[in-house]
Design an enzyme around this catalytic site. Structure first.
Site, mmCIF file in Angstrom:
data_model
loop_
_atom_site.group_PDB
_atom_site.id
_atom_site.type_symbol
_atom_site.label_atom_id
_atom_site.label_comp_id
_atom_site.label_asym_id
_atom_site.label_seq_id
_atom_site.Cartn_x
_atom_site.Cartn_y
_atom_site.Cartn_z
ATOM 1 N N GLU A 1 13.962 72.908 73.508
ATOM 2 C CA GLU A 1 12.761 73.318 72.768
ATOM 3 C C GLU A 1 12.285 74.716 73.166
ATOM 4 O O GLU A 1 11.149 74.907 73.605
ATOM 5 C CB GLU A 1 11.653 72.280 72.962
ATOM 6 C CG GLU A 1 12.057 70.914 72.403
ATOM 7 C CD GLU A 1 10.951 69.876 72.427
ATOM 8 O OE1 GLU A 1 10.042 69.987 73.254
ATOM 9 O OE2 GLU A 1 11.004 68.932 71.609
ATOM 10 N N GLU B 1 16.583 64.476 69.285
ATOM 11 C CA GLU B 1 15.431 63.681 69.724
ATOM 12 C C GLU B 1 14.721 63.156 68.494
ATOM 13 O O GLU B 1 14.440 63.913 67.555
ATOM 14 C CB GLU B 1 14.425 64.517 70.518
ATOM 15 C CG GLU B 1 14.880 64.906 71.901
ATOM 16 C CD GLU B 1 13.789 65.610 72.706
ATOM 17 O OE1 GLU B 1 12.592 65.374 72.443
ATOM 18 O OE2 GLU B 1 14.159 66.400 73.594
HETATM 19 C C1 BGP Z 1 9.944 66.623 73.436
HETATM 20 C C2 BGP Z 1 10.598 66.859 74.753
HETATM 21 C C3 BGP Z 1 10.941 65.649 75.525
HETATM 22 C C4 BGP Z 1 10.116 64.421 75.244
HETATM 23 C C5 BGP Z 1 9.610 64.301 73.827
HETATM 24 C C6 BGP Z 1 8.523 63.275 73.595
HETATM 25 O O1 BGP Z 1 9.039 67.638 73.170
HETATM 26 O O2 BGP Z 1 11.810 67.571 74.621
HETATM 27 O O3 BGP Z 1 11.041 66.011 76.855
HETATM 28 O O4 BGP Z 1 9.276 64.080 76.235
HETATM 29 O O5 BGP Z 1 9.148 65.505 73.325
HETATM 30 O O6 BGP Z 1 7.289 63.793 73.980
HETATM 31 P P1 BGP Z 1 6.313 62.991 74.898
HETATM 32 O O7 BGP Z 1 7.078 62.684 76.131
HETATM 33 O O8 BGP Z 1 5.163 63.892 75.150
HETATM 34 O O9 BGP Z 1 5.936 61.782 74.163
#
Ligand code: BGP
Length: 490
Positions: A175, A387
Site C-alpha cells: 500500500e 487483500e
Molecule cells: C490494509 C493493510 C493490512 C490490513 C488491512 C485491514 O490496509 O495492508 O495490513 O491490516 O488493511 O485493515 P485493518 O487491519 O485496519 O482492519
C-alpha cells in the site's frame, strides 16, 4: 466457465500483525512495535519508550513465529496455491543499516518458504509491509533520507539471492499510496518511516492522527520510495528474469455522491491522488500530469525529481498490479453530508450499501468496477487482488464452533463479482488472496477483536488467550470454493 486453471487462490498476512516474537533471534524493533491498540473510535497511539504495563499488540501478535508449520498445514487443508506474507525487514537487518544480515532471520523465512513449497503453495512475498526498522526512523527519518533507498535495495538483494529458485512472486511496498491518505501521521509512519523529530522520542502516547507531518517531506520521501521500488524491480529481474514483481496499492475506490459535475470532478481528483498517482508511477514509469498539479497546489518544490530518478523509475516498472480492496467511498464537493465512521477508509456515506462494524462500506460490485477500471488504465498489466475481507466480531459457541455467515456472505459476493470481471469482462486477473485468513492484529486499530480469519485464534485485546487455533464455518466454505475453482459458493 470459471477462473483460469492456474488461478492462484490463498490468503494474505503481514509479519508484524502475525508473527510476534518481536525481539527473538536477533530481530530489531520495527515501526509497528511502537504502537498500542485503539478501536473503531479511538486511533492507535504511538509510544516509543516501551511501557511494560502497556499492551503492544505486535509483540506477540498471534505467535505465527512458533506455529508456522501448524498454520501453513491449515492453509494447505483449504487447498491454497499461494500464501502472501511479508518478510519483516528488521529480522534480516535488525537496524536497517547493518553491514551483515542476520542469519537467524533469513533462516526463519527460508523455513516458512520451504513449508509452503512442501504443501504446493507459491510464496508471494511483500518486502515491506509497514515494517521499517525503527533505527532507520530515528537515525535517518525513514525514506526522507536517500540513504534509506540503498539500505532497502541491499535488504531486497539479500532476500532475492537467498530465496532465488524458491520464490517467484514479490511485492515491493505494501500500500505505497498510504502516504497519500491524509497528510498526517499514519501514512507517514507506516508508509514512509517519516516522523517529525519532536515526536520521535515522545514519552507520552500520541494518537497516530495527531503525529505532525510536513507535505514537502512526505512527497520527497514518497518519491524516494518510488526510486527504491524501481531499483528493486530492476535488480530482481537481473537476478532472475522470471521473477514477477508487483506494486501494491490500497485501492480506495471512489464514486461521486451525485451526478453534479462538481462532484464528478471531485471524485476524479480524489481517485487520481489516492490511487492513480502511485499506480501510474509504478506501472507506466512516469509521474502523471496531475501529480505536478497537486505539487503546485500544495506548494511542494518537486525539484527532488531529478532526470536520473526519472530514468530509474522508467526502467523499474512492475510486472503486475496488485491491490487491496475492502470498500468504496463517495466524494462530494456540493453537499454537507455525514462521513462514514472508521479508520483509514473514510468518505461520504453511500445510501445504497451497508457498512461493517468498523464503518467500511461493503460494495462487492465495486470490486468488479475496480477491476475494469484498472484494466482500462493498465491494459497490458496482469492484476491480482491481494487483500479482501471482512473484519468482524466473532463468537465462540459453547461447543467451540464459530459460525460466521456474515464473512462467507461478504466473500461470496466479492468472488462472484470478481468472476464476472474475469469471465464476462475479460480482465486478466491472476490471483486472489483474502486478508487475514487467520485472525491477526488489525493494522488500523491494533485490535485482535477485529477478526478476518477462516481460522480463529484465542488471543484477545487484554493480552489473554492461549493462541489455540480453530476452524470457523468459513474455513470449510473457502475450501469448497477453491476446490470448485470459485464455482461452488453456497
Ligand atoms: C490494509 C493493510 C493490512 C490490513 C488491512 C485491514 O490496509 O495492508 O495490513 O491490516 O488493511 O485493515 P485493518 O487491519 O485496519 O482492519
Amino acid at each position: 466457465m470459471s477462473f483460469p486453471k492456474d488461478f492462484l487462490w490463498g490468503g494474505a498476512v503481514a509479519a508484524n500483525q502475525l508473527e510476534g516474537a518481536y525481539l527473538e533471534d536477533g530481530k530489531g524493533l520495527s515501526v509497528p512495535d511502537m504502537l498500542l491498540g485503539g478501536d473503531v473510535n479511538t486511533p492507535r497511539t504511538f509510544l516509543p519508550k516501551t511501557d511494560p504495563t502497556a499492551f503492544y499488540p505486535s509483540h506477540e501478535a498471534v505467535d505465527f513465529y512458533h506455529r508456522y508449520k501448524e498454520d501453513i498445514a491449515l492453509f494447505a487443508e483449504m487447498g491454497w496455491t499461494v500464501f502472501r506474507f511479508s518478510i519483516n525487514w528488521g529480522r534480516i537487518f535488525p537496524n536497517g543499516d547493518d553491514e551483515q544480515p542476520n542469519e537467524a532471520g533469513l533462516q526463519f523465512y527460508e523455513n516458512v518458504i520451504d513449508e509452503c513449497l512442501k504443501h504446493g503453495m507459491e510464496p508471494l512475498i511483500t518486502l515491506c509491509h509497514y515494517e521499517m526498522p525503527w533505527n532507520l526512523v530515528v537515525k535517518y527519518n525513514g525514506f526522507a533520507d536517500r540513504r534509506v533507498i540503498d539500505f532497502f535495495v541491499k535488504y531486497c538483494k539479500t532476500c532475492f539471492e537467498r530465496y532465488n529458485g524458491k520464490v517467484k512472486y514479490w511485492l515491493t511496498f505494501n500500500e505505497i499510496n498510504i502516504a497519500m491518505m491524509g497528510e498526517g501521521g499514519i501514512g507517514n509512519l507506516y508508509g514512509l518511516g517519516v516522523m517529525d523529530p519532536s515526536d520521535v522520542n515522545a514519552d507520552h502516547r500520541i494518537p497516530l492522527s495527531e503525529l505532525k507531518s510536513d507535505i514537502q517531506v512526505t512527497m520527497e520521501a514518497l518519491h524516494n520510495e518510488f526510486v527504491a521500488s524501481a531499483k528493486v524491480v530492476k535488480l530482481g529481474h537481473e537476478i532472475n528474469p522470471d521473477f514477477m514483481i508487483g506494486n501494491m496499492i490500497a485501492h480506495g475506490t471512489v464514486y461521486p455522491l451525485t451526478c453534479h459535475p462538481k462532484d464528478i470532478l471531485a471524485a476524479q481528483y480524489q481517485a487520481n491522488m489516492l490511487n492513480n498517482l502511485c499506480g501510474d508511477v509504478q506501472v507506466r514509469g512516469e509521474y502523471p500530469s496531475f501529480a505536478y498539479r497537486f505539487f503546485k497546489e500544495k506548494g511542494v518544490d518537486y525539484s527532488f525529481i531529478t532526470e536520473e530518478d526519472k530514468q530509474i523509475i522508467k526502467e523499474g516498472t512492475v510486472d503486475m498490479y496488485t491491490f487491496s480492496y475492502y470498500a468504496s467511498n463517495c466524494v462530494t464537493a456540493t453537499q454537507d453530508v455525514e462521513e462514514t465512521a472508521g479508520n483509514m477508509v473514510r468518505g461520504a456515506k453511500n445510501p445504497y450499501v451497508s457498512a461493517s462494524d468498523w464503518g467500511w462500506q461493503i460494495d462487492p460490485e465495486g470490486l468488479r468496477y475496480t477491476l475494469n477500471l484498472l484494466h482500462e488504465r493498465y491494459p497490458h498489466t496482469p492484476l491480482m487482488v491481494v487483500e479482501n475481507g471482512l473484519g468482524a466480531f466473532d463468537k465462540v459457541e459453547e461447543d467451540g464452533s464459530i459460525h460466521d455467515p456474515y464473512r462467507i456472505d461478504y466473500l461470496r459476493k466479492h468472488i462472484i463479482e470478481m468472476r464476472k470481471a474475469v469471465e464476462e469482462d475479460g480482465v486478466p486477473l491472476i490471483g486472489y488472496t483474502t486478508w487475514g485468513p487467520i485472525d491477526l492484529v488489525s493494522a488500523g486499530t491494533g485490535q485482535l477483536a477485529k477478526r478476518y480469519g477462516f481460522i480463529y485464534v484465542d488471543r484477545h485485546d487484554d493480552g489473554t488467550g492461549d493462541f489455540s487455533r480453530s476452524r470457523k464455518d468459513s474455513f470449510y466454505w473457502y475450501k469448497k470454493c477453491i476446490e470448485s475453482q470459485g464455482m461452488d459458493l453456497d
